[in-house]
Design a protein around this motif. Structure first.
Motif, PDB file in Angstrom:
ATOM      1  N   VAL A  36       0.835  -1.208   0.000  1.00  0.00           N
ATOM      2  CA  VAL A  36       0.000   0.000   0.000  1.00  0.00           C
ATOM      3  C   VAL A  36       0.871   1.259   0.000  1.00  0.00           C
ATOM      4  O   VAL A  36       0.552   2.248  -0.670  1.00  0.00           O
ATOM      5  N   LEU A  37       1.977   1.234   0.734  1.00  0.00           N
ATOM      6  CA  LEU A  37       2.864   2.392   0.755  1.00  0.00           C
ATOM      7  C   LEU A  37       3.476   2.643  -0.623  1.00  0.00           C
ATOM      8  O   LEU A  37       3.592   3.797  -1.064  1.00  0.00           O
ATOM      9  N   VAL A  38       3.880   1.563  -1.308  1.00  0.00           N
ATOM     10  CA  VAL A  38       4.407   1.713  -2.669  1.00  0.00           C
ATOM     11  C   VAL A  38       3.323   2.248  -3.596  1.00  0.00           C
ATOM     12  O   VAL A  38       3.573   3.131  -4.443  1.00  0.00           O
ATOM     13  N   ALA A  39       2.095   1.732  -3.441  1.00  0.00           N
ATOM     14  CA  ALA A  39       0.973   2.222  -4.259  1.00  0.00           C
ATOM     15  C   ALA A  39       0.746   3.709  -4.016  1.00  0.00           C
ATOM     16  O   ALA A  39       0.458   4.473  -4.949  1.00  0.00           O
ATOM     17  N   THR A  40       0.900   4.128  -2.762  1.00  0.00           N
ATOM     18  CA  THR A  40       0.733   5.547  -2.423  1.00  0.00           C
ATOM     19  C   THR A  40       1.765   6.404  -3.135  1.00  0.00           C
ATOM     20  O   THR A  40       1.447   7.483  -3.665  1.00  0.00           O
ATOM     21  N   ILE A  41       3.010   5.942  -3.153  1.00  0.00           N
ATOM     22  CA  ILE A  41       4.090   6.702  -3.803  1.00  0.00           C
ATOM     23  C   ILE A  41       3.788   6.918  -5.282  1.00  0.00           C
ATOM     24  O   ILE A  41       4.031   7.996  -5.836  1.00  0.00           O
ATOM     25  N   PHE A  42       3.245   5.894  -5.938  1.00  0.00           N
ATOM     26  CA  PHE A  42       2.922   6.017  -7.359  1.00  0.00           C
ATOM     27  C   PHE A  42       1.647   6.825  -7.578  1.00  0.00           C
ATOM     28  O   PHE A  42       1.529   7.582  -8.552  1.00  0.00           O
ATOM     29  N   ALA A  43       0.664   6.678  -6.684  1.00  0.00           N
ATOM     30  CA  ALA A  43      -0.654   7.280  -6.901  1.00  0.00           C
ATOM     31  C   ALA A  43      -0.672   8.783  -6.673  1.00  0.00           C
ATOM     32  O   ALA A  43      -1.346   9.514  -7.414  1.00  0.00           O
ATOM     33  N   LEU A  44       0.039   9.265  -5.657  1.00  0.00           N
ATOM     34  CA  LEU A  44      -0.102  10.672  -5.263  1.00  0.00           C
ATOM     35  C   LEU A  44       0.261  11.667  -6.374  1.00  0.00           C
ATOM     36  O   LEU A  44      -0.512  12.589  -6.635  1.00  0.00           O
ATOM     37  N   PRO A  45       1.391  11.526  -7.047  1.00  0.00           N
ATOM     38  CA  PRO A  45       1.681  12.505  -8.117  1.00  0.00           C
ATOM     39  C   PRO A  45       0.694  12.429  -9.276  1.00  0.00           C
ATOM     40  O   PRO A  45       0.325  13.462  -9.838  1.00  0.00           O
ATOM     41  N   VAL A  46       0.280  11.209  -9.617  1.00  0.00           N
ATOM     42  CA  VAL A  46      -0.702  11.067 -10.705  1.00  0.00           C
ATOM     43  C   VAL A  46      -2.030  11.710 -10.309  1.00  0.00           C
ATOM     44  O   VAL A  46      -2.660  12.433 -11.100  1.00  0.00           O
ATOM     45  N   ALA A  47      -2.460  11.458  -9.070  1.00  0.00           N
ATOM     46  CA  ALA A  47      -3.721  12.036  -8.586  1.00  0.00           C
ATOM     47  C   ALA A  47      -3.642  13.551  -8.550  1.00  0.00           C
ATOM     48  O   ALA A  47      -4.598  14.242  -8.928  1.00  0.00           O
TER      49      ALA A  47
ATOM     50  N   LEU B  85      -5.480  22.858  -3.246  1.00  0.00           N
ATOM     51  CA  LEU B  85      -5.167  21.487  -2.853  1.00  0.00           C
ATOM     52  C   LEU B  85      -4.291  21.492  -1.606  1.00  0.00           C
ATOM     53  O   LEU B  85      -3.339  22.274  -1.506  1.00  0.00           O
ATOM     54  N   ASN B  86      -4.636  20.628  -0.652  1.00  0.00           N
ATOM     55  CA  ASN B  86      -3.815  20.516   0.553  1.00  0.00           C
ATOM     56  C   ASN B  86      -3.469  19.049   0.806  1.00  0.00           C
ATOM     57  O   ASN B  86      -4.086  18.141   0.248  1.00  0.00           O
ATOM     58  N   ILE B  87      -2.497  18.846   1.659  1.00  0.00           N
ATOM     59  CA  ILE B  87      -1.937  17.507   1.859  1.00  0.00           C
ATOM     60  C   ILE B  87      -2.964  16.519   2.413  1.00  0.00           C
ATOM     61  O   ILE B  87      -2.924  15.323   2.109  1.00  0.00           O
ATOM     62  N   TRP B  88      -3.936  17.019   3.217  1.00  0.00           N
ATOM     63  CA  TRP B  88      -4.897  16.106   3.823  1.00  0.00           C
ATOM     64  C   TRP B  88      -5.805  15.455   2.792  1.00  0.00           C
ATOM     65  O   TRP B  88      -6.302  14.359   3.006  1.00  0.00           O
ATOM     66  N   MET B  89      -6.021  16.122   1.672  1.00  0.00           N
ATOM     67  CA  MET B  89      -6.852  15.542   0.614  1.00  0.00           C
ATOM     68  C   MET B  89      -6.190  14.314  -0.007  1.00  0.00           C
ATOM     69  O   MET B  89      -6.854  13.520  -0.682  1.00  0.00           O
ATOM     70  N   PHE B  90      -4.884  14.169   0.218  1.00  0.00           N
ATOM     71  CA  PHE B  90      -4.153  13.020  -0.311  1.00  0.00           C
ATOM     72  C   PHE B  90      -3.816  12.017   0.791  1.00  0.00           C
ATOM     73  O   PHE B  90      -3.794  10.812   0.552  1.00  0.00           O
ATOM     74  N   VAL B  91      -3.549  12.528   1.992  1.00  0.00           N
ATOM     75  CA  VAL B  91      -3.173  11.644   3.096  1.00  0.00           C
ATOM     76  C   VAL B  91      -4.360  10.798   3.547  1.00  0.00           C
ATOM     77  O   VAL B  91      -4.236   9.579   3.761  1.00  0.00           O
ATOM     78  N   ILE B  92      -5.529  11.434   3.695  1.00  0.00           N
ATOM     79  CA  ILE B  92      -6.703  10.710   4.205  1.00  0.00           C
ATOM     80  C   ILE B  92      -7.084   9.536   3.299  1.00  0.00           C
ATOM     81  O   ILE B  92      -7.305   8.421   3.792  1.00  0.00           O
ATOM     82  N   PRO B  93      -7.188   9.699   1.953  1.00  0.00           N
ATOM     83  CA  PRO B  93      -7.463   8.530   1.110  1.00  0.00           C
ATOM     84  C   PRO B  93      -6.419   7.428   1.257  1.00  0.00           C
ATOM     85  O   PRO B  93      -6.760   6.237   1.240  1.00  0.00           O
ATOM     86  N   ALA B  94      -5.141   7.807   1.414  1.00  0.00           N
ATOM     87  CA  ALA B  94      -4.092   6.797   1.586  1.00  0.00           C
ATOM     88  C   ALA B  94      -4.311   6.021   2.881  1.00  0.00           C
ATOM     89  O   ALA B  94      -4.160   4.787   2.922  1.00  0.00           O
ATOM     90  N   VAL B  95      -4.687   6.730   3.951  1.00  0.00           N
ATOM     91  CA  VAL B  95      -4.951   6.070   5.231  1.00  0.00           C
ATOM     92  C   VAL B  95      -6.165   5.158   5.115  1.00  0.00           C
ATOM     93  O   VAL B  95      -6.177   4.039   5.658  1.00  0.00           O
ATOM     94  N   VAL B  96      -7.197   5.611   4.395  1.00  0.00           N
ATOM     95  CA  VAL B  96      -8.404   4.797   4.201  1.00  0.00           C
ATOM     96  C   VAL B  96      -8.057   3.503   3.474  1.00  0.00           C
ATOM     97  O   VAL B  96      -8.494   2.408   3.863  1.00  0.00           O
ATOM     98  N   ILE B  97      -7.276   3.615   2.414  1.00  0.00           N
ATOM     99  CA  ILE B  97      -6.883   2.424   1.652  1.00  0.00           C
ATOM    100  C   ILE B  97      -6.069   1.473   2.529  1.00  0.00           C
ATOM    101  O   ILE B  97      -6.278   0.251   2.515  1.00  0.00           O
ATOM    102  N   LEU B  98      -5.141   2.022   3.296  1.00  0.00           N
ATOM    103  CA  LEU B  98      -4.330   1.188   4.173  1.00  0.00           C
ATOM    104  C   LEU B  98      -5.200   0.479   5.201  1.00  0.00           C
ATOM    105  O   LEU B  98      -5.032  -0.720   5.460  1.00  0.00           O
ATOM    106  N   ALA B  99      -6.152   1.195   5.774  1.00  0.00           N
ATOM    107  CA  ALA B  99      -7.050   0.602   6.764  1.00  0.00           C
ATOM    108  C   ALA B  99      -7.883  -0.507   6.150  1.00  0.00           C
ATOM    109  O   ALA B  99      -8.050  -1.586   6.752  1.00  0.00           O
TER     110      ALA B  99
END
Length: 810
Positions: A743-754, A771-785
């Motif tokens: 999931v962390l690797v997926a996050t690294i690839f997904a964030l710049p594309v998103a 755009l702020n960082i929380w709009m990207f961090v929260i989805p990553a946390v949701v996916i990880l959860a």
């Protein structure tokens, strides 16, 4: 020979079915994931196909163009209007041989009153049109012969649905009805408008009839306003860019009449998705949104296919012995590949039919979600069934080919000696595919979050007017003198004000959020300005002395309309003051403009400047507005304060019926009408949200199956670790750690594309969120959860197993 092949195919099928039945849990996971993916793909591609099918019903569509007008203030581009001056069609046809024909369509602004005997209706989709409308728009005449008299005034054609609505039958040729008090004769019944056209008309009136409504609408006054849609039928093969170069000569010839404006042509098929000009006949679609949804559909079906590939290759160890025995017994690699491909085909076929059932059952919900017209029959399109068949076949090959290749490549000697190990290459591929799944899902969730936040932001912007609990009632058109009609307005206001919920009342021809088709445009310039400085086509509508107060607008300079007779005075907004060439709003007060009030016969005087408010949504820039005084306007508007809206509406309707008995009580809430401008964004967010959730479910289904097989393969390792003293939490961390890394690797690839995707989407808005960082961090946390929850069930269950059970075979 053929019989042998049939027997062989039958054996393959029976063997495949036994294998699938033996592993029911994982077969079910595969089928559920694929069916959800297929249903999602069918839903989205059906919507995308409909959006891209606009005008396809019309055989002339490939060669039809619309003329639009670019507006300028000096060299500064201001806007593009899709309505033109009435003579443009005939001018272009006479100048350019490639113009075969043209048609003018004059939008009868807003709601119009139809009366048939004692029955009264309020209708839209009414146009004055040239006779060529029947040819260019492929209008099917079901009865009558309207073309015989279409050059005469007061003739009309009705759609079949309108004929049934007004008369209760279709054979209405020769009947008469009134439109806004004017009697028309029905000369034809035509087909209902197609759902996939940007210009929907249910009632057509002859173009000659315009003069009965607007006597001043003559060739001599043709350049005083651009109020008509002009469509050209072009010679096949004509290039639109080359034609626009030729139009520059016409623009130069007419520059004095166009005040620097420039005419351009656009293809009719591009209008719905690519044209977002002022005075569009309806809210158009968005090419970016459609393309983005198409990408989402592709991602979802690929995620579903990836699940199948992952689960099939993960079972390689379990099926290795089966492959080894088959090879020893003489099976060729090609035969084994066919066997596994048939298994894939059976899974995809079952998933296809389940997905089709989901598609059929949920289609009404999908239509309400996306705004697809009820009349659209997706399954009646042969291409739909080709897509469905292609999904099953392509899915069977793509999702089954790699597993078939892997499973059929096992070495029988190594397998039967127990020396087979899952290759690191296969594990790397599976992890890569899971990274792709979760990166895609994360991008979708970030997109949904952005759309939701942007729409919420637009709704929170101060539009410069208060529309809350404001109701607009459409005034009736009654055949009586102006003085008699005015005499009814006072009693109506008094009657309405007896309702304790009514706070204030105003009359206006439009209000914020109303379609610009109901707003007039005229050429205005400041008298005394040199060289026509500030001359421009301004938007204007009539209001009374209570409009600014009722809408809770504020003044930037000067005064509001204050008394009962302000004829000859006008208000403007700050944007209009700027366009007129004034440095400050105060400088505009007292200036005279070239708008002659028909009652005073004199130029109008600016008495006040209203602070800018959004006539349209904050998605766009402010537009220059002029407000003319009048007390007889189209809308009777009341600002309310109530906790029981149903009772308030009942009371207002009763008051209305006392003054206008028998007249329709047609109303809307101003805030609802304004919010309709966000409808496309809301629907886009809902569609993205729905299918993002589906993508998460599909990805988690695959992860559940994959983790189950991983744990099954490592059950002895888990037993040994527990014997050596590992506790449950250590085992859970061991088994879950690899998925956290994925999931962390997926996050690294997904964030710049998103980030690139949502920033590009937001670029289309004048008012947009940051755009702020929380709009990207929260989805990553949701996916990880979600990933941890999916895996944790299997890992905890495995960690709790008695190691004696895991190691008993040893």
């Amino acid at each position: 020979m053929l019989a042998n092949k049939v027997v062989m195919l039958n054996n393959y099928t029976r063997t495949a079915w036994r294998s699938l039945s033996k592993n029911r849990v994982f077969t079910l996971i595969n089928i559920l994931g694929l069916s959800a993916g297929i249903a999602a793909f069918l839903f989205i591609t059906s919507y995308v196909r409909f959006e891209r099918s606009y005008e396809s019903y019309n055989p002339n569509a490939d060669n039809m163009w619309r003329i639009t007008l670019d507006l300028y203030k000096g060299s500064e581009y201001l806007a593009t209007d899709c309505e033109t001056h009435p003579l443009m069609g005939s001018i272009l046809k006479s100048k350019f041989p490639e113009v075969l024909d043209y048609v003018r369509m004059f939008d009868v602004d807003g709601i119009r009153h139809i009366q048939v005997g004692d029955k009264k209706f309020n209708e839209t989709e009414i146009y004055f049109a040239d006779p060529s409308v029947f040819k260019l728009f492929d209008v099917q005449v079901l009865s009558g012969d309207p073309l015989k008299t279409w050059n005469e005034p007061l003739q009309m054609a009705l759609s079949v649905s309108q004929a049934k609505k007004f008369f209760g039958r279709e054979d209405v040729v020769g009947e008469q009805l009134t439109v806004d008090g004017t009697l028309y004769k029905i000369t034809g019944v035509i087909n209902d408008p197609h759902p996939n056209t940007h210009l929907k008309f249910s009632i057509l009136l002859t173009h000659e009839s315009i003069k009965t409504m607007r006597p001043w609408y003559t060739d001599e006054n043709a350049w005083n306003g651009n109020n008509e849609f002009t469509y050209l039928l072009m010679q096949p093969g004509t290039n639109v860019d080359e034609f626009n170069q030729k139009l520059m000569t016409v623009n130069d010839e007419l520059k004095d009449k166009l005040n620097g404006g420039k005419y351009r042509a656009e293809t009719m098929k591009s209008i719905h998705l690519y044209s977002h000009k002022t005075f569009e006949p309806e809210v158009n679609g968005n090419a970016k949104v459609v393309s983005f949804l198409a990408i989402i559909a592709l991602f979802i079906i690929v995620i579903a296919w990836v699940n199948y590939m992952n689960l099939s290759t993960a079972r390689a160890v379990e099926r290795a012995r089966e492959v080894g025995i088959r090879k020893v017994m003489g099976s060729l690699k090609l035969q084994l590949m066919i066997q596994f491909l048939i298994e894939s085909f059976l899974v995809n076929l079952m998933a296809g039919f389940i997905g089709l059932a989901i598609f059929q059952l949920a289609m009404p919900l999908f239509k309400s979600l996306t705004g697809l017209p009820d009349a659209v029959d997706i399954t009646g399109d042969p291409l739909f069934w080709m897509i469905f068949g292609g999904l099953v076949m392509i899915g069977a090959v793509l999702s089954g080919l790699y597993p078939a290749f892997v499973l059929s490549s096992f070495k029988p000697v190594a397998v039967l000696k127990g020396k087979f190990r899952s290759s690191s290459h296969g594990q790397l591929l599976r992890k890569t595919l899971v990274v792709f799944q979760f990166a895609t899902t994360m991008i979708l969730i970030i997109g949904v979050t952005t759309v939701y936040t942007q729409v919420k932001h637009l709704r929170s912007v101060d539009i410069g007017a208060n529309l809350d609990e404001t109701i607009a009632i459409r005034m009736p058109l009654i055949d009586m003198s102006d003085s008699a009609y005015s005499a009814l307005l006072g009693p109506l206001k008094s009657e309405m004000m007896t309702n304790p919920a009514v706070q204030s009342i105003t009359m206006a021809d439009a209000m914020p959020g109303i379609s610009l088709s109901e707003v007039s445009t005229s050429m205005f310039s400041v008298i005394g300005k040199k060289g026509g400085e500030g001359e421009y086509e301004y938007y204007w509508y009539e209001i009374d002395e209570n409009f600014v107060k009722t809408m809770k607008m504020s003044m930037a300079a000067g005064r509001d309309f204050e008394r009962n007779n302000e004829y000859g005075n006008i208000l403007i907004n700050e944007e209009a003051a700027y366009r007129f060439g004034f440095d400050k709003p105060e400088d505009a007060v007292g200036a005279q403009v070239s708008f002659t009030d028909w009652r005073t016969k004199k130029p109008s005087t600016i008495i006040g400047v209203i602070r800018n408010f959004y006539q349209r949504s904050p998605k766009e820039e402010h537009i220059p507005m002029v407000f003319v005084y009048n007390t007889q306007c189209k809308y009777f508007t009341a600002n309310l304060s109530t906790t029981d809206m149903a009772a308030t509406l009942t009371g207002l309707k009763e008051s209305w019926s006392k003054i206008f008995p028998g007249e329709p009580f047609t109303y809307f809430f101003a805030d609802d009408r304004f919010d309709q401008q966000y409808l496309a964004d809301v629907q886009f967010g809902q569609v993205m949200g729905t299918f993002s959730v589906l993508a998460v479910i599909i990805a988690c289904l695959g992860l559940f199956g994959l983790s189950s097989y991983t744990i099954l393969q490592r059950r002895k390792e888990i037993g040994i670790r527990k014997v050596l003293g590992a506790n449950i939490s250590q085992v859970v961390r061991l088994l879950s750690g690899s998925y956290v890394k994925i999931v962390l690797v997926a996050t690294i690839f997904a964030l710049p594309v998103a980030w690139l995707a949502v920033d590009n989407w937001l670029a289309g808005y004048t008012t947009r969120i940051t755009l702020n960082i929380w709009m990207f961090v929260i989805p990553a946390v949701v996916i990880l959860a979600m990933a941890l929850i999916t895996v944790s069930f299997q890992t905890v269950r495995s960690a709790l197993i008695n190691p004696a059970i895991s190691l008993k075979d040893e």
